[in-house]
Design a protein around this motif. Structure first.
Motif, PDB file in Angstrom:
ATOM      1  N   ASP A 127      65.892 -12.971 -59.952  1.00 16.69           N
ATOM      2  CA  ASP A 127      64.700 -13.574 -60.535  1.00 16.69           C
ATOM      3  C   ASP A 127      63.813 -14.044 -59.385  1.00 16.69           C
ATOM      4  O   ASP A 127      64.105 -15.052 -58.736  1.00 16.69           O
ATOM      5  N   GLN A 128      62.730 -13.336 -59.134  1.00 20.03           N
ATOM      6  CA  GLN A 128      61.876 -13.624 -57.982  1.00 20.03           C
ATOM      7  C   GLN A 128      61.170 -14.973 -58.096  1.00 20.03           C
ATOM      8  O   GLN A 128      60.778 -15.546 -57.080  1.00 20.03           O
ATOM      9  N   GLN A 129      60.995 -15.479 -59.301  1.00 18.84           N
ATOM     10  CA  GLN A 129      60.364 -16.789 -59.451  1.00 18.84           C
ATOM     11  C   GLN A 129      61.285 -17.896 -58.962  1.00 18.84           C
ATOM     12  O   GLN A 129      60.847 -18.874 -58.367  1.00 18.84           O
ATOM     13  N   ARG A 130      62.595 -17.749 -59.221  1.00 25.17           N
ATOM     14  CA  ARG A 130      63.550 -18.796 -58.868  1.00 25.17           C
ATOM     15  C   ARG A 130      64.060 -18.698 -57.433  1.00 25.17           C
ATOM     16  O   ARG A 130      64.416 -19.712 -56.845  1.00 25.17           O
ATOM     17  N   CYS A 131      64.145 -17.503 -56.899  1.00 23.35           N
ATOM     18  CA  CYS A 131      64.704 -17.316 -55.559  1.00 23.35           C
ATOM     19  C   CYS A 131      63.858 -18.056 -54.528  1.00 23.35           C
ATOM     20  O   CYS A 131      62.635 -17.918 -54.499  1.00 23.35           O
ATOM     21  N   TYR A 132      64.524 -18.847 -53.670  1.00 26.29           N
ATOM     22  CA  TYR A 132      63.782 -19.514 -52.597  1.00 26.29           C
ATOM     23  C   TYR A 132      64.279 -19.100 -51.219  1.00 26.29           C
ATOM     24  O   TYR A 132      63.981 -19.756 -50.217  1.00 26.29           O
ATOM     25  N   GLY A 133      65.021 -18.012 -51.145  1.00 23.71           N
ATOM     26  CA  GLY A 133      65.303 -17.385 -49.865  1.00 23.71           C
ATOM     27  C   GLY A 133      66.411 -17.986 -49.038  1.00 23.71           C
ATOM     28  O   GLY A 133      66.414 -17.803 -47.814  1.00 23.71           O
ATOM     29  N   CYS A 134      67.392 -18.659 -49.645  1.00 20.85           N
ATOM     30  CA  CYS A 134      68.454 -19.278 -48.848  1.00 20.85           C
ATOM     31  C   CYS A 134      69.315 -18.237 -48.138  1.00 20.85           C
ATOM     32  O   CYS A 134      69.921 -18.520 -47.114  1.00 20.85           O
ATOM     33  N   GLY A 135      69.405 -17.031 -48.693  1.00 22.60           N
ATOM     34  CA  GLY A 135      70.111 -15.953 -48.039  1.00 22.60           C
ATOM     35  C   GLY A 135      71.609 -15.908 -48.248  1.00 22.60           C
ATOM     36  O   GLY A 135      72.290 -15.035 -47.692  1.00 22.60           O
ATOM     37  N   ARG A 136      72.147 -16.802 -49.062  1.00 24.65           N
ATOM     38  CA  ARG A 136      73.607 -16.845 -49.225  1.00 24.65           C
ATOM     39  C   ARG A 136      74.164 -15.628 -49.946  1.00 24.65           C
ATOM     40  O   ARG A 136      75.319 -15.268 -49.786  1.00 24.65           O
ATOM     41  N   CYS A 137      73.316 -14.993 -50.742  1.00 21.29           N
ATOM     42  CA  CYS A 137      73.794 -13.827 -51.487  1.00 21.29           C
ATOM     43  C   CYS A 137      73.935 -12.588 -50.605  1.00 21.29           C
ATOM     44  O   CYS A 137      74.695 -11.666 -50.938  1.00 21.29           O
ATOM     45  N   LEU A 138      73.228 -12.529 -49.475  1.00 25.02           N
ATOM     46  CA  LEU A 138      73.236 -11.324 -48.647  1.00 25.02           C
ATOM     47  C   LEU A 138      74.637 -10.974 -48.145  1.00 25.02           C
ATOM     48  O   LEU A 138      75.119  -9.853 -48.372  1.00 25.02           O
ATOM     49  N   PRO A 139      75.344 -11.906 -47.495  1.00 33.60           N
ATOM     50  CA  PRO A 139      76.696 -11.565 -47.045  1.00 33.60           C
ATOM     51  C   PRO A 139      77.719 -11.557 -48.172  1.00 33.60           C
ATOM     52  O   PRO A 139      78.818 -11.012 -48.006  1.00 33.60           O
ATOM     53  N   ALA A 140      77.363 -12.159 -49.325  1.00 32.75           N
ATOM     54  CA  ALA A 140      78.321 -12.220 -50.431  1.00 32.75           C
ATOM     55  C   ALA A 140      78.481 -10.885 -51.141  1.00 32.75           C
ATOM     56  O   ALA A 140      79.527 -10.623 -51.751  1.00 32.75           O
ATOM     57  N   CYS A 141      77.462 -10.034 -51.083  1.00 31.97           N
ATOM     58  CA  CYS A 141      77.523  -8.755 -51.796  1.00 31.97           C
ATOM     59  C   CYS A 141      78.567  -7.839 -51.143  1.00 31.97           C
ATOM     60  O   CYS A 141      78.421  -7.473 -49.972  1.00 31.97           O
ATOM     61  N   PRO A 142      79.616  -7.439 -51.877  1.00 26.44           N
ATOM     62  CA  PRO A 142      80.657  -6.599 -51.272  1.00 26.44           C
ATOM     63  C   PRO A 142      80.196  -5.180 -50.975  1.00 26.44           C
ATOM     64  O   PRO A 142      80.889  -4.442 -50.276  1.00 26.44           O
TER      65      PRO A 142
END
Length: 343
Positions: A127-142
């Motif tokens: 959801d681009q409205q909610r995302c604020y760019g913390c980046g935690r999801c980037l390394p989490a994606c397997p």
């Protein structure tokens, strides 16, 4: 409806900076969740913050002003509205993105669990409205499917937007190697006569490849530009960016950075940020007087359950008495200790 039955001395933003009681709410430089921003602004303005920092987006500024208007009508006080800008590539000005159709059917989607903004709904992309760019999801994606996308404005867009929003203050996120971009941005603000109560500069050590001495030289360069342009500085020391909601331990980074920089930084208030949370105030000795503090991720995370429920109800938080009181009770313990700090 009551707003804040915990009494404290209401200071102007400048008085708060001078006395070390300044508190700022960071809504997120890339956060465009309009209902949440309006509610967050109203709650934290009601409990006494002195500044609301928002993304450089007219719709976001309008949402924040709705919250400010309501809080001012109830309390008689109005915090500054600050807009965040960047003079180069910066993690605060990005959003995550991925194509949900590429996710394997058996993926446990750890990205959903780790997202502090609840910006990854089940089975969907971000959801681009909610995302604020913390980046935690980037390394989490397997599967390495998540990418980050730049979310900055061009210099031409900045001036047009600021003339439209007319904020009280601007914050420039900067870093090593951004000297040319920083100089051009500040000169552009001066050239177009953008009136500001303060021009804040935000930077830290993490992610910038600098040590304390190098950071000091960076800030002195920005100080020279601000002085020539006639703007009054506010230095935001970004300890551990976008991590205050992770745990109490992140508070140490902000305090340690302030201690390292207080004798090296140029003139102007030094404010804590980056990893700040409720634990920060107890890490300071009674004689230590930073100008104040900014709360971002921890403030948003604290109120997220009640904000989400208000959105489900389809109403502003201040129109729901029970939820409003719950929100105040969550926000006060974060803000009030700073408002009551002794001089």
């Amino acid at each position: 409806m009551g707003t804040d039955d915990h009494t404290f001395e209401r200071l102007t933003p400048e008085e708060a900076l001078d006395q070390g009681r300044w508190v700022k709410l960071i809504c997120g430089a890339s956060n465009q969740d309009l209902p949440a921003i309006a509610d967050l602004t109203a709650v934290f303005a009601a409990v006494g913050v002195h500044c609301i920092d928002v993304a450089a987006d007219p719709a976001v500024a309008l949402a924040a002003r709705r919250g400010l208007d309501w809080a001012e009508a109830q309390t008689g006080h109005r915090p500054w509205l600050m807009v965040s800008l960047s003079d180069g590539m910066d993690a605060h000005f990005r959003k995550a993105w991925f194509d949900a159709d590429r996710c394997p059917a058996d993926c446990p989607r750890p990205c959903e669990r780790i997202c502090p903004a609840a910006a990854i709904p089940p089975g969907s992309g971000i959801d681009q409205q909610r995302c604020y760019g913390c980046g935690r999801c980037l390394p989490a994606c397997p599967h390495g499917l998540i990418e980050e996308r730049d979310h900055r404005l061009t210099p031409e867009q900045v001036i047009t937007l600021l003339k439209s929003i007319q904020p009280d203050a601007v914050e420039i996120h900067t870093g090593s190697g951004h000297e040319e971009g920083s100089t051009m941005l500040i000169q552009s603000l001066q050239h177009h006569n953008v009136p500001l109560q303060r021009l804040a500069v935000s930077c830290g050590l993490e992610g910038h490849g600098v040590n304390a001495d190098q950071l000091a030289r960076l800030l002195w360069h920005r100080h020279s530009c601000l002085r020539q342009a006639g703007y009054r500085p506010l230095w935001q020391l970004d300890g551990r960016p976008m991590s205050g909601d992770v745990g109490a331990g992140t508070a140490r980074a902000a305090v340690q950075l302030w201690r390292a920089m207080r004798l090296l930084a140029p003139p102007g208030p030094l404010q804590l940020a980056g990893g700040t949370n409720a634990a920060t105030v107890d890490l300071l000795h009674s004689t230590e007087r930073p100008a104040g503090i900014a709360f971002g991720g921890v403030a948003r995370r604290l109120l997220m359950p009640v904000l989400n429920e208000a959105q489900t109800r389809g109403s502003a938080l201040w129109q729901w008495p029970e939820g409003w009181e719950r929100a105040l009770s969550l926000a006060r313990p974060l803000v009030t200790p700073w408002l009551r700090r002794s001089c």
